[in-house]
Motif scaffolding. Structure first.
Motif, mmCIF file in Angstrom:
data_model
loop_
_atom_site.group_PDB
_atom_site.id
_atom_site.type_symbol
_atom_site.label_atom_id
_atom_site.label_comp_id
_atom_site.label_asym_id
_atom_site.label_seq_id
_atom_site.Cartn_x
_atom_site.Cartn_y
_atom_site.Cartn_z
ATOM 1 N N SER A 183 0.856 -1.194 0.000
ATOM 2 C CA SER A 183 0.000 0.000 0.000
ATOM 3 C C SER A 183 0.886 1.236 0.000
ATOM 4 C CB SER A 183 -0.912 -0.001 1.234
ATOM 5 O OG SER A 183 -1.682 1.183 1.299
ATOM 6 N N VAL A 184 0.818 2.014 -1.081
ATOM 7 C CA VAL A 184 1.688 3.171 -1.254
ATOM 8 C C VAL A 184 0.931 4.451 -0.930
ATOM 9 C CG1 VAL A 184 3.103 4.482 -2.894
ATOM 10 C CG2 VAL A 184 3.018 1.971 -3.023
ATOM 11 N N ASN A 185 1.549 5.311 -0.132
ATOM 12 C CA ASN A 185 1.008 6.632 0.168
ATOM 13 C C ASN A 185 1.854 7.664 -0.572
ATOM 14 O OD1 ASN A 185 0.412 9.186 1.373
ATOM 15 N ND2 ASN A 185 -0.352 8.158 3.206
ATOM 16 N N LYS A 186 1.345 8.157 -1.707
ATOM 17 C CA LYS A 186 2.107 9.078 -2.551
ATOM 18 C C LYS A 186 2.390 10.395 -1.833
ATOM 19 C CE LYS A 186 0.966 9.613 -6.821
ATOM 20 N NZ LYS A 186 0.205 9.820 -8.077
ATOM 21 N N PHE A 187 1.463 10.820 -1.006
ATOM 22 C CA PHE A 187 1.605 12.131 -0.369
ATOM 23 C C PHE A 187 2.668 12.112 0.728
ATOM 24 C CE2 PHE A 187 -2.770 11.671 -1.941
ATOM 25 C CZ PHE A 187 -2.782 12.707 -2.874
ATOM 26 N N GLU A 188 2.800 10.982 1.413
ATOM 27 C CA GLU A 188 3.823 10.854 2.451
ATOM 28 C C GLU A 188 5.131 10.277 1.915
ATOM 29 O OE1 GLU A 188 2.406 8.433 5.624
ATOM 30 O OE2 GLU A 188 1.046 9.948 6.428
ATOM 31 N N SER A 189 5.090 9.757 0.684
ATOM 32 C CA SER A 189 6.231 9.023 0.109
ATOM 33 C C SER A 189 6.611 7.847 1.009
ATOM 34 C CB SER A 189 7.435 9.952 -0.091
ATOM 35 O OG SER A 189 7.144 10.953 -1.027
ATOM 36 N N THR A 190 5.591 7.111 1.438
ATOM 37 C CA THR A 190 5.797 5.924 2.266
ATOM 38 C C THR A 190 5.001 4.763 1.686
ATOM 39 O OG1 THR A 190 3.952 6.447 3.751
ATOM 40 C CG2 THR A 190 6.139 7.286 4.365
ATOM 41 N N ALA A 191 5.273 3.588 2.186
ATOM 42 C CA ALA A 191 4.502 2.404 1.795
ATOM 43 C C ALA A 191 4.491 1.412 2.948
ATOM 44 C CB ALA A 191 5.105 1.747 0.553
ATOM 45 N N TRP A 192 3.391 0.699 3.087
ATOM 46 C CA TRP A 192 3.327 -0.487 3.943
ATOM 47 C C TRP A 192 3.447 -1.697 3.033
ATOM 48 C CZ3 TRP A 192 3.620 -1.519 8.991
ATOM 49 C CH2 TRP A 192 3.368 -0.497 9.920
ATOM 50 N N VAL A 193 4.348 -2.589 3.355
ATOM 51 C CA VAL A 193 4.540 -3.790 2.551
ATOM 52 C C VAL A 193 4.549 -5.007 3.463
ATOM 53 C CG1 VAL A 193 7.053 -3.411 2.594
ATOM 54 C CG2 VAL A 193 6.055 -4.984 0.915
ATOM 55 N N ASP A 194 3.770 -6.025 3.093
ATOM 56 C CA ASP A 194 3.729 -7.265 3.864
ATOM 57 C C ASP A 194 5.000 -8.069 3.638
ATOM 58 O OD1 ASP A 194 1.230 -6.623 4.789
ATOM 59 O OD2 ASP A 194 0.153 -8.038 3.500
#
Length: 516
Positions: A135-146
Protein backbone atom coordinates in the motif's frame (compact mmCIF):
# COMPACT_ATOMS: atom_id res chain seq x y z
CA UNK A 1 23.38 1.34 27.52
CA UNK A 2 24.52 -2.03 28.97
CA UNK A 3 23.08 -1.21 32.41
CA UNK A 4 19.81 -0.08 30.87
CA UNK A 5 19.54 -3.26 28.80
CA UNK A 6 20.29 -5.49 31.78
CA UNK A 7 17.56 -3.88 33.81
CA UNK A 8 15.17 -3.98 30.87
CA UNK A 9 15.87 -7.68 30.23
CA UNK A 10 15.58 -8.71 33.88
CA UNK A 11 12.35 -6.81 34.42
CA UNK A 12 10.81 -8.26 31.30
CA UNK A 13 11.92 -11.79 32.21
CA UNK A 14 10.31 -11.58 35.65
CA UNK A 15 7.14 -10.17 34.11
CA UNK A 16 7.10 -12.87 31.44
CA UNK A 17 7.53 -15.77 33.83
CA UNK A 18 5.01 -14.46 36.37
CA UNK A 19 2.28 -13.05 34.15
CA UNK A 20 2.08 -15.17 30.98
CA UNK A 21 0.35 -18.52 30.86
CA UNK A 22 1.97 -19.57 27.60
CA UNK A 23 4.94 -21.88 28.14
CA UNK A 24 6.89 -24.48 26.20
CA UNK A 25 6.23 -28.03 27.47
CA UNK A 26 9.16 -30.38 27.76
CA UNK A 27 7.82 -32.66 25.01
CA UNK A 28 5.94 -31.67 21.87
CA UNK A 29 2.53 -33.09 21.05
CA UNK A 30 2.28 -33.00 17.28
CA UNK A 31 -1.29 -34.23 17.07
CA UNK A 32 -2.52 -31.74 19.64
CA UNK A 33 -0.69 -28.93 17.84
CA UNK A 34 -2.31 -29.80 14.51
CA UNK A 35 -5.71 -30.12 16.15
CA UNK A 36 -5.27 -26.71 17.77
CA UNK A 37 -4.44 -25.16 14.43
CA UNK A 38 -7.44 -26.70 12.70
CA UNK A 39 -9.74 -25.44 15.41
CA UNK A 40 -8.46 -21.88 15.14
CA UNK A 41 -7.94 -21.29 11.42
CA UNK A 42 -9.46 -22.52 8.14
CA UNK A 43 -8.39 -26.08 7.49
CA UNK A 44 -7.25 -25.26 3.95
CA UNK A 45 -4.49 -23.10 5.44
CA UNK A 46 -2.98 -26.04 7.36
CA UNK A 47 -0.89 -28.34 5.16
CA UNK A 48 0.28 -31.34 7.18
CA UNK A 49 2.92 -33.76 5.92
CA UNK A 50 0.31 -36.31 4.97
CA UNK A 51 -1.83 -33.92 2.91
CA UNK A 52 -1.88 -34.17 -0.87
CA UNK A 53 -0.64 -30.62 -1.39
CA UNK A 54 2.15 -30.62 1.22
CA UNK A 55 5.01 -31.18 -1.24
CA UNK A 56 3.72 -28.55 -3.64
CA UNK A 57 3.44 -25.94 -0.89
CA UNK A 58 6.86 -26.84 0.49
CA UNK A 59 8.59 -26.54 -2.86
CA UNK A 60 6.72 -23.37 -3.86
CA UNK A 61 9.56 -21.08 -2.82
CA UNK A 62 12.52 -23.41 -2.34
CA UNK A 63 15.41 -21.87 -4.26
CA UNK A 64 18.00 -24.57 -3.75
CA UNK A 65 17.25 -28.23 -4.62
CA UNK A 66 19.71 -29.57 -2.05
CA UNK A 67 17.12 -28.66 0.60
CA UNK A 68 14.41 -30.73 -1.10
CA UNK A 69 15.88 -34.16 -0.52
CA UNK A 70 15.07 -37.20 1.60
CA UNK A 71 17.85 -36.27 4.03
CA UNK A 72 16.41 -32.83 4.79
CA UNK A 73 14.39 -32.51 7.99
CA UNK A 74 11.01 -31.28 6.83
CA UNK A 75 8.35 -29.45 8.82
CA UNK A 76 5.47 -31.18 10.55
CA UNK A 77 3.18 -28.82 8.66
CA UNK A 78 3.16 -25.61 6.65
CA UNK A 79 0.73 -22.85 7.53
CA UNK A 80 -0.29 -20.34 4.86
CA UNK A 81 -2.03 -17.57 6.83
CA UNK A 82 -4.16 -14.93 5.14
CA UNK A 83 -4.61 -12.75 8.21
CA UNK A 84 -2.55 -11.59 11.17
CA UNK A 85 -4.87 -13.47 13.52
CA UNK A 86 -3.85 -16.76 11.90
CA UNK A 87 -0.21 -16.07 12.72
CA UNK A 88 -1.14 -15.20 16.30
CA UNK A 89 -3.08 -18.45 16.62
CA UNK A 90 -0.16 -20.42 15.17
CA UNK A 91 2.23 -18.99 17.77
CA UNK A 92 -0.18 -19.65 20.61
CA UNK A 93 -0.83 -23.22 19.49
CA UNK A 94 2.90 -23.77 19.14
CA UNK A 95 3.60 -22.46 22.62
CA UNK A 96 0.81 -24.50 24.21
CA UNK A 97 1.93 -27.74 22.59
CA UNK A 98 5.69 -27.31 22.40
CA UNK A 99 6.09 -27.03 18.63
CA UNK A 100 8.41 -24.30 17.41
CA UNK A 101 7.78 -22.30 14.25
CA UNK A 102 10.06 -21.23 11.43
CA UNK A 103 9.07 -18.43 9.08
CA UNK A 104 9.39 -18.19 5.31
CA UNK A 105 8.72 -15.21 3.07
CA UNK A 106 10.54 -15.63 -0.25
CA UNK A 107 12.60 -18.75 0.42
CA UNK A 108 15.96 -17.18 -0.44
CA UNK A 109 17.54 -18.16 2.87
CA UNK A 110 20.86 -19.57 1.65
CA UNK A 111 20.79 -22.36 4.22
CA UNK A 112 17.04 -23.02 3.89
CA UNK A 113 16.49 -22.55 7.62
CA UNK A 114 13.18 -20.83 7.00
CA UNK A 115 11.62 -24.15 5.96
CA UNK A 116 13.96 -26.98 7.01
CA UNK A 117 16.10 -27.93 9.99
CA UNK A 118 19.75 -28.95 9.92
CA UNK A 119 19.16 -31.23 12.93
CA UNK A 120 16.33 -33.57 14.04
CA UNK A 121 13.46 -31.42 15.31
CA UNK A 122 9.66 -31.21 15.21
CA UNK A 123 8.62 -27.80 13.90
CA UNK A 124 6.05 -26.03 11.78
CA UNK A 125 6.55 -23.42 9.07
CA UNK A 126 4.61 -20.21 8.74
CA UNK A 127 4.72 -19.38 5.03
CA UNK A 128 3.83 -15.72 4.54
CA UNK A 129 3.33 -15.88 0.76
CA UNK A 130 -0.38 -15.04 1.08
CA UNK A 131 0.43 -11.92 3.10
CA UNK A 132 1.86 -9.85 0.25
CA UNK A 133 -0.06 -6.57 0.05
CA UNK A 134 1.71 -3.31 -0.83
CA UNK A 135 0.00 0.00 0.00
CA UNK A 136 1.69 3.17 -1.25
CA UNK A 137 1.01 6.63 0.17
CA UNK A 138 2.11 9.08 -2.55
CA UNK A 139 1.60 12.13 -0.37
CA UNK A 140 3.82 10.85 2.45
CA UNK A 141 6.23 9.02 0.11
CA UNK A 142 5.80 5.92 2.27
CA UNK A 143 4.50 2.40 1.80
CA UNK A 144 3.33 -0.49 3.94
CA UNK A 145 4.54 -3.79 2.55
CA UNK A 146 3.73 -7.27 3.86
CA UNK A 147 6.63 -9.61 4.58
CA UNK A 148 5.33 -12.16 2.07
CA UNK A 149 5.62 -9.73 -0.84
CA UNK A 150 8.67 -10.01 -3.04
CA UNK A 151 11.09 -7.18 -3.70
CA UNK A 152 9.89 -7.23 -7.31
CA UNK A 153 6.28 -6.78 -6.23
CA UNK A 154 7.29 -3.89 -3.96
CA UNK A 155 9.24 -2.12 -6.71
CA UNK A 156 6.42 -2.63 -9.20
CA UNK A 157 3.72 -1.28 -6.87
CA UNK A 158 5.79 1.81 -6.02
CA UNK A 159 6.57 2.64 -9.65
CA UNK A 160 2.97 2.17 -10.78
CA UNK A 161 1.91 4.72 -8.18
CA UNK A 162 4.73 7.12 -9.04
CA UNK A 163 7.55 6.23 -11.48
CA UNK A 164 9.83 8.79 -9.81
CA UNK A 165 9.68 6.95 -6.48
CA UNK A 166 11.58 3.80 -5.52
CA UNK A 167 13.05 1.93 -2.59
CA UNK A 168 16.71 1.05 -1.89
CA UNK A 169 16.98 -2.73 -1.64
CA UNK A 170 18.38 -5.73 -3.51
CA UNK A 171 18.28 -6.66 -7.19
CA UNK A 172 16.83 -10.18 -7.15
CA UNK A 173 13.06 -9.64 -7.62
CA UNK A 174 11.94 -12.96 -6.08
CA UNK A 175 13.45 -12.24 -2.66
CA UNK A 176 10.85 -12.04 0.09
CA UNK A 177 10.61 -8.68 1.81
CA UNK A 178 10.55 -10.27 5.28
CA UNK A 179 13.88 -12.05 5.03
CA UNK A 180 15.62 -9.33 3.03
CA UNK A 181 14.73 -6.57 5.47
CA UNK A 182 15.46 -8.73 8.51
CA UNK A 183 19.10 -9.03 7.49
CA UNK A 184 19.78 -5.50 6.29
CA UNK A 185 19.07 -5.27 2.58
CA UNK A 186 22.16 -4.48 0.48
CA UNK A 187 21.31 -2.90 -2.87
CA UNK A 188 22.58 -0.80 -5.76
CA UNK A 189 21.30 2.43 -4.19
CA UNK A 190 22.80 1.91 -0.73
CA UNK A 191 25.67 4.33 -1.40
CA UNK A 192 23.03 7.03 -1.96
CA UNK A 193 20.26 6.05 0.46
CA UNK A 194 21.66 3.38 2.78
CA UNK A 195 20.28 -0.13 3.27
CA UNK A 196 16.65 -1.17 3.14
CA UNK A 197 16.51 -1.21 6.94
CA UNK A 198 17.72 2.39 7.10
CA UNK A 199 14.38 3.39 5.55
CA UNK A 200 12.08 1.31 7.79
CA UNK A 201 9.75 3.54 9.82
CA UNK A 202 7.44 1.06 11.54
CA UNK A 203 6.58 -2.63 11.60
CA UNK A 204 3.90 -5.05 12.78
CA UNK A 205 5.16 -8.08 14.64
CA UNK A 206 3.68 -11.13 16.36
CA UNK A 207 5.80 -11.80 19.43
CA UNK A 208 6.47 -15.02 21.34
CA UNK A 209 3.22 -14.58 23.28
CA UNK A 210 1.11 -14.24 20.15
CA UNK A 211 0.58 -10.49 20.64
CA UNK A 212 0.41 -8.23 17.59
CA UNK A 213 2.60 -5.15 18.14
CA UNK A 214 3.58 -2.06 16.18
CA UNK A 215 6.65 0.07 16.81
CA UNK A 216 5.10 1.86 19.75
CA UNK A 217 3.93 -1.39 21.28
CA UNK A 218 7.17 -3.32 20.84
CA UNK A 219 9.46 -0.51 22.01
CA UNK A 220 12.58 0.93 20.45
CA UNK A 221 14.96 -1.86 21.49
CA UNK A 222 12.96 -4.57 19.74
CA UNK A 223 12.31 -2.28 16.78
CA UNK A 224 16.08 -1.78 16.54
CA UNK A 225 16.72 -5.53 16.67
CA UNK A 226 14.34 -6.58 13.89
CA UNK A 227 15.92 -4.11 11.45
CA UNK A 228 18.92 -6.21 10.52
CA UNK A 229 19.24 -8.67 13.41
CA UNK A 230 18.42 -11.69 11.25
CA UNK A 231 15.10 -13.40 10.60
CA UNK A 232 12.86 -15.18 13.13
CA UNK A 233 14.85 -14.52 16.30
CA UNK A 234 12.43 -12.11 17.95
CA UNK A 235 9.03 -12.86 16.46
CA UNK A 236 7.23 -12.89 13.13
CA UNK A 237 7.26 -9.54 11.34
CA UNK A 238 4.11 -9.35 9.23
CA UNK A 239 4.58 -5.96 7.57
CA UNK A 240 6.89 -2.97 7.32
CA UNK A 241 6.33 0.75 6.81
CA UNK A 242 9.10 2.15 4.64
CA UNK A 243 10.25 5.58 3.50
CA UNK A 244 10.43 5.83 -0.28
CA UNK A 245 13.16 7.69 -2.16
CA UNK A 246 13.18 9.79 -5.30
CA UNK A 247 14.73 8.53 -8.53
CA UNK A 248 15.03 10.34 -11.88
CA UNK A 249 12.61 9.45 -14.67
CA UNK A 250 15.54 7.74 -16.39
CA UNK A 251 18.74 6.27 -14.94
CA UNK A 252 21.99 5.51 -16.75
CA UNK A 253 23.49 2.03 -16.68
CA UNK A 254 26.33 0.09 -18.21
CA UNK A 255 27.82 -3.41 -18.21
CA UNK A 256 31.43 -3.53 -19.31
CA UNK A 257 33.29 -6.87 -19.34
CA UNK A 258 37.07 -6.90 -19.13
CA UNK A 259 39.20 -9.98 -19.69
CA UNK A 260 42.69 -10.50 -18.33
CA UNK A 261 44.10 -9.56 -21.72
CA UNK A 262 42.11 -6.32 -21.55
CA UNK A 263 43.64 -5.35 -18.21
CA UNK A 264 40.97 -6.72 -15.84
CA UNK A 265 43.42 -7.01 -12.93
CA UNK A 266 44.70 -3.42 -13.21
CA UNK A 267 41.16 -2.06 -13.55
CA UNK A 268 39.86 -4.14 -10.65
CA UNK A 269 42.74 -3.05 -8.44
CA UNK A 270 41.93 0.58 -9.25
CA UNK A 271 38.17 -0.02 -8.70
CA UNK A 272 38.86 -0.94 -5.07
CA UNK A 273 40.13 2.58 -4.48
CA UNK A 274 37.61 4.60 -6.48
CA UNK A 275 34.45 2.47 -6.08
CA UNK A 276 33.70 3.55 -2.49
CA UNK A 277 34.68 7.19 -3.24
CA UNK A 278 32.61 7.82 -6.36
CA UNK A 279 29.67 10.25 -6.17
CA UNK A 280 26.82 8.74 -4.15
CA UNK A 281 24.59 8.70 -7.24
CA UNK A 282 26.93 6.18 -8.87
CA UNK A 283 27.41 2.54 -7.86
CA UNK A 284 29.66 0.16 -9.77
CA UNK A 285 29.70 -3.45 -8.64
CA UNK A 286 31.94 -6.14 -10.10
CA UNK A 287 31.22 -9.79 -10.93
CA UNK A 288 34.33 -11.93 -11.33
CA UNK A 289 33.92 -15.28 -13.07
CA UNK A 290 36.31 -17.31 -15.15
CA UNK A 291 38.95 -14.99 -16.54
CA UNK A 292 36.73 -11.95 -16.73
CA UNK A 293 35.51 -9.09 -14.55
CA UNK A 294 32.14 -7.56 -15.37
CA UNK A 295 31.67 -3.95 -14.23
CA UNK A 296 27.98 -3.17 -13.74
CA UNK A 297 26.88 0.39 -12.96
CA UNK A 298 23.76 2.25 -11.87
CA UNK A 299 23.86 6.05 -12.07
CA UNK A 300 20.98 8.21 -10.88
CA UNK A 301 21.48 10.68 -13.70
CA UNK A 302 22.05 10.99 -17.45
CA UNK A 303 24.42 9.10 -19.72
CA UNK A 304 26.14 12.35 -20.62
CA UNK A 305 26.88 13.12 -17.00
CA UNK A 306 27.96 9.53 -16.33
CA UNK A 307 30.48 9.56 -19.20
CA UNK A 308 31.95 12.78 -17.84
CA UNK A 309 32.16 11.43 -14.29
CA UNK A 310 33.83 8.21 -15.41
CA UNK A 311 36.33 10.10 -17.55
CA UNK A 312 37.30 12.18 -14.56
CA UNK A 313 37.26 9.62 -11.77
CA UNK A 314 37.62 6.14 -13.31
CA UNK A 315 39.15 6.56 -16.74
CA UNK A 316 40.91 3.18 -16.45
CA UNK A 317 37.65 1.46 -17.43
CA UNK A 318 37.56 3.39 -20.75
CA UNK A 319 33.80 3.80 -20.55
CA UNK A 320 32.25 5.70 -23.49
CA UNK A 321 28.77 6.88 -24.43
CA UNK A 322 28.39 3.71 -26.52
CA UNK A 323 28.50 1.66 -23.32
CA UNK A 324 25.69 3.60 -21.65
CA UNK A 325 21.97 2.86 -21.77
CA UNK A 326 19.18 5.04 -20.44
CA UNK A 327 16.13 3.38 -18.89
CA UNK A 328 13.71 3.64 -16.01
CA UNK A 329 14.65 2.37 -12.54
CA UNK A 330 12.11 -0.43 -12.97
CA UNK A 331 13.65 -1.52 -16.28
CA UNK A 332 17.06 -1.58 -14.62
CA UNK A 333 15.76 -4.00 -11.99
CA UNK A 334 14.22 -6.20 -14.71
CA UNK A 335 17.57 -6.17 -16.47
CA UNK A 336 16.81 -4.53 -19.81
CA UNK A 337 14.30 -2.47 -21.77
CA UNK A 338 12.99 -5.43 -23.80
CA UNK A 339 11.48 -7.45 -20.95
CA UNK A 340 8.08 -6.24 -19.68
CA UNK A 341 8.32 -4.83 -16.17
CA UNK A 342 5.48 -7.18 -15.21
CA UNK A 343 8.17 -9.86 -15.06
CA UNK A 344 8.90 -8.46 -11.59
CA UNK A 345 5.64 -10.03 -10.42
CA UNK A 346 6.75 -13.58 -11.23
CA UNK A 347 7.45 -15.81 -8.24
CA UNK A 348 8.57 -18.81 -10.28
CA UNK A 349 11.23 -21.07 -8.82
CA UNK A 350 13.69 -23.50 -10.34
CA UNK A 351 15.18 -26.61 -8.76
CA UNK A 352 17.65 -27.31 -11.55
CA UNK A 353 20.84 -25.92 -10.01
CA UNK A 354 22.46 -26.43 -6.62
CA UNK A 355 24.24 -23.49 -4.99
CA UNK A 356 26.40 -22.61 -1.99
CA UNK A 357 27.25 -19.09 -0.83
CA UNK A 358 29.67 -17.43 1.59
CA UNK A 359 30.63 -13.82 2.28
CA UNK A 360 33.38 -11.46 3.39
CA UNK A 361 34.07 -7.75 3.87
CA UNK A 362 37.19 -5.97 2.64
CA UNK A 363 38.58 -2.99 4.55
CA UNK A 364 42.08 -2.89 3.03
CA UNK A 365 42.51 -3.01 -0.74
CA UNK A 366 43.79 -6.31 -2.12
CA UNK A 367 47.06 -6.03 -4.03
CA UNK A 368 47.50 -6.64 -7.74
CA UNK A 369 49.60 -9.76 -7.11
CA UNK A 370 46.87 -11.27 -4.96
CA UNK A 371 44.28 -10.54 -7.65
CA UNK A 372 46.44 -12.53 -10.07
CA UNK A 373 46.26 -15.46 -7.64
CA UNK A 374 42.50 -15.00 -7.27
CA UNK A 375 42.01 -15.28 -11.01
CA UNK A 376 44.10 -18.45 -11.00
CA UNK A 377 41.55 -19.94 -8.60
CA UNK A 378 38.84 -19.32 -11.19
CA UNK A 379 40.89 -21.17 -13.78
CA UNK A 380 40.44 -24.25 -11.59
CA UNK A 381 36.66 -23.98 -11.33
CA UNK A 382 34.44 -22.29 -13.89
CA UNK A 383 31.34 -22.82 -11.72
CA UNK A 384 32.40 -20.24 -9.15
CA UNK A 385 32.01 -16.48 -9.04
CA UNK A 386 32.39 -13.57 -6.65
CA UNK A 387 30.19 -10.47 -6.54
CA UNK A 388 31.80 -7.32 -5.14
CA UNK A 389 29.41 -4.66 -3.77
CA UNK A 390 31.01 -1.26 -3.03
CA UNK A 391 30.17 0.54 0.19
CA UNK A 392 31.20 4.11 1.00
CA UNK A 393 28.94 7.09 0.41
CA UNK A 394 25.98 7.11 2.81
CA UNK A 395 27.18 3.88 4.36
CA UNK A 396 30.15 5.74 5.88
CA UNK A 397 27.90 8.32 7.52
CA UNK A 398 25.62 5.87 9.37
CA UNK A 399 26.85 4.79 12.79
CA UNK A 400 27.75 1.14 13.36
CA UNK A 401 25.17 0.84 16.15
CA UNK A 402 22.34 2.62 14.30
CA UNK A 403 21.01 -0.80 13.27
CA UNK A 404 22.28 -4.34 13.89
CA UNK A 405 24.04 -4.25 10.48
CA UNK A 406 27.53 -3.12 11.58
CA UNK A 407 29.54 -3.13 8.35
CA UNK A 408 29.55 0.62 7.76
CA UNK A 409 32.44 3.08 7.97
CA UNK A 410 35.73 1.76 6.67
CA UNK A 411 34.28 -1.03 4.51
CA UNK A 412 35.47 -0.86 0.91
CA UNK A 413 33.21 -3.60 -0.38
CA UNK A 414 31.40 -6.82 0.40
CA UNK A 415 32.24 -10.12 -1.29
CA UNK A 416 29.62 -12.74 -2.04
CA UNK A 417 31.05 -16.12 -3.05
CA UNK A 418 28.77 -18.29 -5.19
CA UNK A 419 29.21 -21.75 -6.68
CA UNK A 420 26.77 -23.69 -8.86
CA UNK A 421 26.58 -27.37 -9.69
CA UNK A 422 24.35 -30.17 -10.87
CA UNK A 423 24.65 -33.73 -9.66
CA UNK A 424 27.49 -34.39 -7.21
CA UNK A 425 28.84 -31.07 -5.95
CA UNK A 426 31.61 -32.39 -3.70
CA UNK A 427 34.45 -31.07 -5.83
CA UNK A 428 32.76 -27.69 -6.28
CA UNK A 429 32.05 -27.13 -2.59
CA UNK A 430 35.56 -28.30 -1.67
CA UNK A 431 36.95 -25.72 -4.09
CA UNK A 432 34.81 -23.02 -2.50
CA UNK A 433 35.97 -23.96 0.99
CA UNK A 434 39.61 -23.88 -0.04
CA UNK A 435 39.20 -20.58 -1.88
CA UNK A 436 37.45 -19.07 1.14
CA UNK A 437 40.32 -20.19 3.36
CA UNK A 438 42.80 -18.59 0.95
CA UNK A 439 40.86 -15.30 1.01
CA UNK A 440 41.03 -15.20 4.81
CA UNK A 441 44.44 -13.56 4.54
CA UNK A 442 43.09 -10.56 2.64
CA UNK A 443 39.70 -9.72 4.16
CA UNK A 444 38.55 -8.28 7.49
CA UNK A 445 39.82 -9.98 10.64
CA UNK A 446 38.98 -10.19 14.36
CA UNK A 447 36.25 -10.85 13.53
CA UNK A 448 36.18 -12.02 9.95
CA UNK A 449 32.99 -10.20 9.00
CA UNK A 450 30.08 -11.86 7.19
CA UNK A 451 26.66 -10.75 5.92
CA UNK A 452 23.75 -12.42 7.68
CA UNK A 453 21.61 -12.40 4.53
CA UNK A 454 24.26 -14.62 2.94
CA UNK A 455 23.76 -17.09 5.75
CA UNK A 456 26.52 -19.67 6.09
CA UNK A 457 26.33 -22.50 8.63
CA UNK A 458 30.02 -23.26 8.09
CA UNK A 459 30.96 -20.34 10.36
CA UNK A 460 29.09 -21.79 13.34
CA UNK A 461 25.81 -23.09 14.73
CA UNK A 462 23.98 -22.69 18.02
CA UNK A 463 24.36 -25.29 20.74
CA UNK A 464 21.14 -25.89 22.69
CA UNK A 465 21.33 -26.68 26.40
CA UNK A 466 18.26 -27.10 28.62
CA UNK A 467 16.07 -26.02 25.72
CA UNK A 468 17.85 -22.69 25.12
CA UNK A 469 20.56 -21.71 22.63
CA UNK A 470 23.73 -20.81 24.48
CA UNK A 471 25.18 -17.34 24.20
CA UNK A 472 28.74 -18.62 23.86
CA UNK A 473 27.92 -20.84 20.88
CA UNK A 474 26.03 -18.01 19.19
CA UNK A 475 28.89 -15.62 19.74
CA UNK A 476 31.11 -17.72 17.45
CA UNK A 477 29.08 -16.88 14.35
CA UNK A 478 27.14 -13.90 15.73
CA UNK A 479 30.11 -11.56 16.03
CA UNK A 480 30.95 -12.20 12.39
CA UNK A 481 27.49 -11.07 11.31
CA UNK A 482 26.90 -8.36 13.91
CA UNK A 483 30.28 -7.52 15.49
CA UNK A 484 29.82 -5.31 18.59
CA UNK A 485 26.04 -5.32 18.10
CA UNK A 486 25.73 -9.03 18.87
CA UNK A 487 25.59 -8.71 22.65
CA UNK A 488 22.91 -6.03 22.42
CA UNK A 489 20.85 -8.30 20.16
CA UNK A 490 21.21 -11.14 22.67
CA UNK A 491 20.04 -8.82 25.46
CA UNK A 492 16.95 -7.90 23.46
CA UNK A 493 16.33 -11.59 22.81
CA UNK A 494 16.48 -12.32 26.55
CA UNK A 495 13.95 -9.56 27.17
CA UNK A 496 11.36 -10.58 24.58
CA UNK A 497 11.88 -14.35 24.13
CA UNK A 498 13.83 -15.71 27.13
CA UNK A 499 12.67 -19.31 26.56
CA UNK A 500 14.07 -19.17 23.01
CA UNK A 501 10.81 -20.13 21.30
CA UNK A 502 11.83 -18.53 18.01
CA UNK A 503 15.06 -20.25 17.16
CA UNK A 504 17.05 -21.96 14.44
CA UNK A 505 20.66 -22.97 13.96
CA UNK A 506 21.74 -19.32 13.68
CA UNK A 507 19.11 -17.41 15.60
CA UNK A 508 20.10 -14.88 18.24
CA UNK A 509 20.47 -16.66 21.62
CA UNK A 510 19.18 -14.99 24.78
CA UNK A 511 21.81 -13.37 26.99
CA UNK A 512 20.39 -14.59 30.27
CA UNK A 513 21.41 -13.32 33.69
CA UNK A 514 23.98 -16.03 34.40
CA UNK A 515 26.01 -14.92 31.35
CA UNK A 516 26.10 -11.21 32.24
Amino acid sequence: MAIMLKGFALAFLVSFLSCHLISVPSQASSDDFLQCLREKMPSELVHAQGSSDFAAVLVSSIRNPKFFTDTTVRPLCILTPTDASHVQDAVRCGRWHGVRLRVRSGGHDYEGLSYRSARPEVFGVVDLANLRAVSVNKFESTAWVDSGATIGELYYAIAKNDPRMAFPAGLCPTMGVGGHFSGGGIGMMMRKHGLAIDKVLDAKLVNANGDLLDRAGMGEELFWAIRGGGGESFGIVLSWKVQLVHVPSAVAVFKIPKTLDQGAIDILTRWQEVGPLLPRDLTIRVIVQGQQALFQALYLGTCRSLVATMGYQFRELNMTSADCRSMTWLQFVVGNTDTPVEALLSRNTSLSTFTKNKSDYVRTAISKDVWRNIFSWFEMNGAGMIILEPHGGSMDSIHTAATPYPHRSGVLYNIQYVVFWQGDGTATTTWLGNFYDFMGNYVSKNPREAYVNYRDLDIGQNVVMDGVSTFDSGKVWGEQYFMSNFERLASVKAAVDPTDYFRNEQSIPPLLQEHR
